[in-house]
Design an enzyme around this catalytic site. Structure first.
Site, PDB file in Angstrom:
ATOM      1  CB  SER A  84      19.972 148.561  61.485  1.00 11.22           C
ATOM      2  OG  SER A  84      19.466 149.686  62.196  1.00 11.22           O
ATOM      3  CB  THR A 133      18.071 141.210  58.396  1.00 10.39           C
ATOM      4  OG1 THR A 133      16.778 141.502  57.899  1.00 10.39           O
ATOM      5  CG2 THR A 133      19.076 141.446  57.282  1.00 10.39           C
ATOM      6  CG  ASP A 134      13.152 138.944  57.555  1.00 14.52           C
ATOM      7  OD1 ASP A 134      13.676 140.073  57.486  1.00 14.52           O
ATOM      8  OD2 ASP A 134      11.944 138.776  57.847  1.00 14.52           O
ATOM      9  CD  GLU A 135      14.999 144.333  55.731  1.00 11.89           C
ATOM     10  OE1 GLU A 135      15.350 145.033  54.786  1.00 11.89           O
ATOM     11  OE2 GLU A 135      14.595 144.793  56.817  1.00 11.89           O
ATOM     12  CE1 TYR A 159      20.556 146.222  57.749  1.00 12.82           C
ATOM     13  CE2 TYR A 159      18.468 145.411  56.872  1.00 12.82           C
ATOM     14  CZ  TYR A 159      19.413 145.436  57.890  1.00 12.82           C
ATOM     15  OH  TYR A 159      19.239 144.683  59.023  1.00 12.82           O
ATOM     16  CE  LYS A 163      22.973 142.305  59.136  1.00 11.45           C
ATOM     17  NZ  LYS A 163      23.730 142.552  60.419  1.00 11.45           N
ATOM     18  N   PRO A 292      12.034 152.936  46.346  1.00 12.61           N
ATOM     19  CG  PRO A 292      13.998 153.941  45.578  1.00 12.61           C
ATOM     20  CD  PRO A 292      12.880 154.109  46.544  1.00 12.61           C
TER      21      PRO A 292
HETATM   22  P1  NAD Z   1      20.438 149.629  65.674  1.00 20.37           P
HETATM   23  O1  NAD Z   1      20.628 150.492  64.463  1.00 20.37           O
HETATM   24  O2  NAD Z   1      19.376 149.982  66.651  1.00 20.37           O
HETATM   25  O3  NAD Z   1      21.802 149.537  66.497  1.00 20.37           O
HETATM   26  C1  NAD Z   1      23.032 149.353  65.865  1.00 20.37           C
HETATM   27  C2  NAD Z   1      24.135 149.587  66.889  1.00 20.37           C
HETATM   28  O4  NAD Z   1      25.393 149.333  66.252  1.00 20.37           O
HETATM   29  C3  NAD Z   1      24.168 151.015  67.415  1.00 20.37           C
HETATM   30  O5  NAD Z   1      24.343 151.013  68.811  1.00 20.37           O
HETATM   31  C4  NAD Z   1      25.373 151.629  66.707  1.00 20.37           C
HETATM   32  O6  NAD Z   1      26.016 152.660  67.464  1.00 20.37           O
HETATM   33  C5  NAD Z   1      26.263 150.422  66.547  1.00 20.37           C
HETATM   34  N1  NAD Z   1      27.187 150.567  65.410  1.00 20.37           N
HETATM   35  C6  NAD Z   1      26.891 150.965  64.149  1.00 20.37           C
HETATM   36  N2  NAD Z   1      28.016 151.029  63.405  1.00 20.37           N
HETATM   37  C7  NAD Z   1      29.033 150.652  64.221  1.00 20.37           C
HETATM   38  C8  NAD Z   1      30.430 150.497  64.034  1.00 20.37           C
HETATM   39  N3  NAD Z   1      31.032 150.773  62.861  1.00 20.37           N
HETATM   40  N4  NAD Z   1      31.182 150.054  65.077  1.00 20.37           N
HETATM   41  C9  NAD Z   1      30.608 149.783  66.275  1.00 20.37           C
HETATM   42  N5  NAD Z   1      29.292 149.938  66.516  1.00 20.37           N
HETATM   43  C10 NAD Z   1      28.518 150.356  65.491  1.00 20.37           C
HETATM   44  O7  NAD Z   1      20.231 148.148  65.107  1.00 20.37           O
HETATM   45  P2  NAD Z   1      19.315 146.977  65.676  1.00 20.37           P
HETATM   46  O8  NAD Z   1      17.932 147.165  65.172  1.00 20.37           O
HETATM   47  O9  NAD Z   1      19.561 146.818  67.124  1.00 20.37           O
HETATM   48  O10 NAD Z   1      19.931 145.737  64.885  1.00 20.37           O
HETATM   49  C11 NAD Z   1      21.004 144.968  65.440  1.00 20.37           C
HETATM   50  C12 NAD Z   1      21.365 143.874  64.469  1.00 20.37           C
HETATM   51  O11 NAD Z   1      20.231 143.054  64.223  1.00 20.37           O
HETATM   52  C13 NAD Z   1      21.836 144.384  63.104  1.00 20.37           C
HETATM   53  O12 NAD Z   1      22.903 143.588  62.683  1.00 20.37           O
HETATM   54  C14 NAD Z   1      20.631 144.215  62.210  1.00 20.37           C
HETATM   55  O13 NAD Z   1      21.021 144.016  60.875  1.00 20.37           O
HETATM   56  C15 NAD Z   1      19.990 142.973  62.815  1.00 20.37           C
HETATM   57  N6  NAD Z   1      18.527 142.857  62.657  1.00 20.37           N
HETATM   58  C16 NAD Z   1      17.695 143.861  63.019  1.00 20.37           C
HETATM   59  C17 NAD Z   1      16.313 143.693  62.888  1.00 20.37           C
HETATM   60  C18 NAD Z   1      15.349 144.757  63.330  1.00 20.37           C
HETATM   61  O14 NAD Z   1      14.123 144.587  63.130  1.00 20.37           O
HETATM   62  N7  NAD Z   1      15.760 145.846  63.952  1.00 20.37           N
HETATM   63  C19 NAD Z   1      15.810 142.504  62.372  1.00 20.37           C
HETATM   64  C20 NAD Z   1      16.696 141.491  62.018  1.00 20.37           C
HETATM   65  C21 NAD Z   1      18.055 141.668  62.171  1.00 20.37           C
END
Ligand code: NAD
Length: 352
Positions: A84, A133-135, A159, A163, A292
């Site tokens: 992420s 994500t909005d990205e 990233y 997604k 970048p």
């Molecule tokens: P994070 O990086 O905090 O957590 C990701 C989790 O996924 C971790 O616990 C990691 O161990 C697990 N993981 C990673 N690779 C794995 C794999 N191959 N198999 C099993 N588990 C795996 O991420 P987050 O911030 O909690 O984001 C969660 C979701 O929400 C993501 O899909 C991200 O794209 C999306 N998202 C995040 C945000 C943000 O602001 N953080 C915003 C919009 C969307």
């Protein structure tokens, strides 16, 4: 309701699990590989509940994922596991393609196999909610309208491209195989248990210690911030009431420049922890070369989920930020262990 959730030891997934166990009747199987970003302490408060089960599984491992589905027989899937962090995707994109694209494909195939065994009301109720994500929508100019469900995709980092690919897979599995997939695209989250490489925790920890605060470019990049518990509530709402095949953009209607966010954290800490000998913490800001492809502005128009599902954010940015900074002050043991231990100390960035 037996929910299979991926990435539940991460920032957002753990907030969803804490909410599901404390505020609903759901049982949850948490599939998480425990990468550098996965931390079982994020769910320690509910880990002993009989409705919570954990399995250390890599979502790219089709056999392990298939076994988890076969043994748990979930009624629905909430898919959050991902790599992420944008800066890490620039330094090493391979893991992002593997987990975000191949891992989502693996999850969709396992869910499809499960879905095809179901009949009647269980089949009608099955859902695969894919959290994105909005990205994926790219970058907005200052006067552009906010992203909504009809905004064309234009991802600009490894990233966001990974997604975007996973979103297309989720929709294709809906159109092609009839799997009841729903995609959510959310803006930047903040709150407790946010890994200390992301902007808000990073700045909080550095400002507390009186260290320089790295801000990309001029600090004028804009993000639309959402408190993580509001996102968790939105995801459960979508799971329960969202329409299969639909998309929901989720945001907090809280656009702020990165510099606004950094200054607000400094001001809270100046009051809570006292001024530094050198004066206000705002003076610690140092501008570093922009990364970048740094998207200038993200903003979400959340009218669809607000009108159709009745969800609205419950926390203003100011009160959510104060709560978050307070949480980091009270949980030094959590983030200090990460800084001392398994944290790899890669390039410390700003908001993604
Ligand atoms: P994070 O990086 O905090 O957590 C990701 C989790 O996924 C971790 O616990 C990691 O161990 C697990 N993981 C990673 N690779 C794995 C794999 N191959 N198999 C099993 N588990 C795996 O991420 P987050 O911030 O909690 O984001 C969660 C979701 O929400 C993501 O899909 C991200 O794209 C999306 N998202 C995040 C945000 C943000 O602001 N953080 C915003 C919009 C969307």
């Amino acid at each position: 309701m037996r929910l299979l959730l991926t990435g539940g030891c991460g920032f957002i997934g753990s907030a969803v699990i804490r909410r599901l166990i404390t505020k609903t009747e759901y049982s949850v199987l948490n599939l998480d590989k425990l990468t550098y970003a996965g931390d079982p302490r994020t769910v320690a408060s509910v880990a002993d509940d009989p409705r919570y089960t954990f399995a250390q599984v890599d979502i790219t491992d089709a056999a392990a994922v298939g076994n988890a589905f076969a043994e748990y027989e979930p009624d629905a899937v909430l898919h959050l596991a991902a790599e992420s962090h944008v800066d890490r995707s620039i330094d090493g994109p391979a893991e992002f393609i593997n987990t975000n694209v191949v891992g989502t494909f693996t999850m969709l195939e396992a869910a499809r196999a499960r879905f095809e065994t179901l009949t009647g009301p269980a089949k009608d109720a099955f859902r695969f909610v894919h959290v994105s994500t909005d990205e994926v929508f790219g970058s907005l100019a200052l006067d552009d309208p906010a992203f909504n469900e009809t905004t064309p995709y234009s991802p600009r980092s490894p990233y966001s491209a990974s997604k975007a690919a996973s979103d297309h897979l989720a929709r294709a599995w809906g159109d092609t195989y009839g799997l009841p997939t729903i995609v959510t695209n959310c803006s930047n989250n903040y709150g407790p248990f946010h890994f200390p490489e992301k902007l808000i925790p990073l700045v909080t920890i550095k400002a507390l210690a009186g260290e320089p605060l790295p801000v990309y470019g001029k600090g004028d990049n804009i993000r639309d911030w959402l408190f993580v518990d509001d996102h968790a509530r939105a995801l459960i709402t979508v799971l329960e009431s969202g329409t299969p095949g639909d998309t929901y953009t989720i945001g907090g209607r809280s656009e702020r420049t990165n510099l606004d966010v950094v200054n607000a954290i400094c001001d809270i800490l100046d009051v809570r922890a006292g001024l530094l000998p050198s004066g206000p913490r705002r003076n610690l800001v140092t501008y570093v070369t922009d990364r970048p492809g740094h998207d200038h502005r993200y903003a979400i128009d959340a009218s669809h989920i607000e009108a159709e599902l009745g969800w609205t954010p419950s926390v203003t940015f100011e009160s959510g930020l104060a709560t978050t900074v307070e949480w980091y002050l009270a949980h030094r043991d959590w983030w200090q262990a990460i800084l001392d231990g398994n944290y790899q100390g890669q390039r410390l960035g700003t908001a993604s």
